[in-house]
Design a protein around this motif. Sequence first.
Motif, mmCIF file in Angstrom:
data_model
loop_
_atom_site.group_PDB
_atom_site.id
_atom_site.type_symbol
_atom_site.label_atom_id
_atom_site.label_comp_id
_atom_site.label_asym_id
_atom_site.label_seq_id
_atom_site.Cartn_x
_atom_site.Cartn_y
_atom_site.Cartn_z
ATOM 1 N N ILE A 224 0.857 -1.183 0.000
ATOM 2 C CA ILE A 224 0.000 0.000 0.000
ATOM 3 C C ILE A 224 0.893 1.233 0.000
ATOM 4 O O ILE A 224 2.044 1.180 0.413
ATOM 5 C CB ILE A 224 -0.954 0.006 1.217
ATOM 6 N N ALA A 228 -1.905 1.914 6.662
ATOM 7 C CA ALA A 228 -3.118 1.121 6.477
ATOM 8 C C ALA A 228 -4.334 1.879 6.987
ATOM 9 O O ALA A 228 -5.421 1.808 6.407
ATOM 10 C CB ALA A 228 -2.991 -0.223 7.193
ATOM 11 N N ALA A 264 -0.337 -4.070 3.690
ATOM 12 C CA ALA A 264 -1.615 -4.409 4.315
ATOM 13 C C ALA A 264 -1.467 -5.780 4.962
ATOM 14 O O ALA A 264 -1.403 -6.807 4.276
ATOM 15 C CB ALA A 264 -2.738 -4.416 3.283
ATOM 16 N N GLU A 690 -3.661 6.406 -2.610
ATOM 17 C CA GLU A 690 -4.375 5.763 -1.510
ATOM 18 C C GLU A 690 -5.858 5.780 -1.838
ATOM 19 O O GLU A 690 -6.478 6.831 -1.921
ATOM 20 C CB GLU A 690 -4.120 6.509 -0.201
ATOM 21 N N PRO A 705 -4.988 -2.066 -2.938
ATOM 22 C CA PRO A 705 -3.555 -2.206 -3.222
ATOM 23 C C PRO A 705 -2.979 -0.984 -3.924
ATOM 24 O O PRO A 705 -3.680 -0.259 -4.637
ATOM 25 C CB PRO A 705 -3.507 -3.442 -4.131
ATOM 26 N N GLY A 706 -1.677 -0.764 -3.712
ATOM 27 C CA GLY A 706 -0.981 0.316 -4.398
ATOM 28 C C GLY A 706 -0.689 -0.046 -5.842
ATOM 29 O O GLY A 706 -1.347 -0.910 -6.429
#
Length: 717
Positions: A224, A228, A264, A690, A705-706
């Motif tokens: 990420i 979180a 994460a 984000e 997810p990034g």
Amino acid sequence: MKRSSSRFASPRRVLLAGASLSLLIPAAALAQSETGEAERPEDRDVIIVTSSVLRTTTDEVTGAVEVVDQRHIEDNLAGSLADTIAHEPGVSTTYFGPAASRPVIRGLGADRVMVLVNGTGLIDASTASPDHAVQSEALEAEQIEILRGPAAIAYGGGAIGGVVNVIDGRIPHAPVDGLVDGRIYLGATSVDEGRTAAARARIGAGPFVFTAEVMNRTAEDYDIPGYAESELYRLLEEEEHHDDSRPAVALEEDDHEDEAIGTAENTWLDTQSASVGVSLVQDWGFVGIAYRSSESEYGVPGHAHHDEEDHHDDLLPSFAAAEAEEETVYIDMVQNRWDVRGEVDLPGGVPLDSVRFSLGMADYKHTEIEGGAVGTLFTNEGWEGRVEGRFEPVTLGAGTWEGAVGVQAFRRDFAALGDEAFVPASVTEDQGIFTVQRWDAGDWGLEGGLRLEQRDLSSVAGDRDFSTVSASGSVFFRPVRDQFFAVTLSRSERAPTDVELFADGPHPATSSYEVGDASLDVETALSLEFTARTPVFGGDLEAAVFRAEFDGFIGLFPTGAEIDELPVFEFRAVDATFTGFEARFERELGQLHGWDLSGELMAEYVRGEIDGGGNLPLIPPLSISGGLTASTDRHELHASLEWADVQNETAAFELKTQSHVLANARWTWQPFTERDVRFILEGRNLTDEEIRVHTSVLKDRLPLPGRNFRAAIVYSF
């Protein structure tokens, strides 16, 4: 925090503008069609909607429908079934990590959206809790049909918000073209070191067709772009735990030293399935049987266990759990399922033209492992079957009449044993009978349906039985060629579930103590929908504007009390209204240096309000997306942007969700002319933004997810 700047003054104004546009477009389209400038090609594909009792084509369905084919699934694969179709208009996801997500349609989820496999229920535990995975994988599907809006006439009260029907092909309905055909998919993702493999083969042996299929999907915890926990959530935590005796720098270091950053946690997964099937395929139809076994282990993110020393105040929303001591928690899930399906064309001389039937029987269980020990065991054993008969079309007056009748029934024996068994064991039995009739005079027509349903629920906490009646009526018009407009009024009823009636215990997935109400009555929705499919401005538009008024909408609401340091939420009925629209516009844009160009624009919005004041929770925000595709015989380039507005029309126990922009790109290459081989290279969330999904109860502790790159190869033979 300030609302994101935008050229849209407010979602309410956008809704009014969308409704006005949908009403004005027919006039513009009519003018264009009369000159022949906006007509679609005569040889366009005709897609039959299998979920329609009348087997209507996508252009002729009176409600909003989306049919996603196998290639589209492969190109847009995003892990789970719900995440893969979440970019479709009106569809979002509960997103409880990459393993456990369920579709949300027009702001409605859980037992109001029915997820089916070949027209029958999944017989799992996914509607009981958002951390329970759906027992169907996107890569197993040959086609996914999404019915937006009430589909309760054909599928019962559990489809009061919509249907996602996975057509998986495990029971073949047509002969093999040659001796054998099939498909192999191999893919890898960077954000989670994920690996996916799937293979399917069909073999013809005279009138018999045999199938075999395997699938495996594994992934580690995904990356990420930052914390979180959301910024607003962390600010509230700092305020809650503020201590003036320490310097500010020490406060910040202590507050965040244990927070997840860059990864994460506990989002890994390992899932596999295998199936075999055989069909007898003849001129009169087909009949077949299949067996599927699936196993899955996956981490449960955000699963908190509260100790007696934790103390919380009202600063943090209950769906975003406050500080707690966490243990590693994962789910070990197994399902074994048998399916029987068939369709038979009947000889002349009988009123029915054809009959199709399906029966699914499953044994499901999953164990929640907490700190290496068994915490809670969920089981669900049951069956579901349906039979549909379609009448031979006949001439009636100035038009053609066709109709269908059907019966459906299921029995499910559900149990939860252990420390987190927040709902007692129960048996649900349901029987329904329905009919759909359609009269088509060419320029216009009528369609109506009726369903009668009986549900019996027995539990150690009590017994309840419900009788429901759902009905719908539509008027549709075809002013000129390639135009279709419909207005549908429906009244749908849904019986309460065992969770809504009998829940009484801690539910870590929602960080709350849930209490049911055994006196709840039937939930009723009165819905009005306008649907348009028309050529306009040189392209094709499909749009829907809807309003649904619920009498006795059953929701989970806070009481202000606490039990074992958990806020108490109770199921109760309120009157509520959902209003919104969704639209998709597609257009060919010509050629550039040998590349065929096309574009797509989509928009969706829904507003969920409690009558008398207040907002319903977990409602998705306004979103607008656009895509551009350039293609040749062997290459396809696709780029898209999706903008989601800030969601600050929240319930009292929710935090608002910030807006985001999701940027994706994909290149597909088909290098051979004699072999059907495709290479896929895709980048998702290219700006590493984000992104939080407001329809997820974990959205303040678990972003999407990034930046992720996917490479895949698909071979069809």
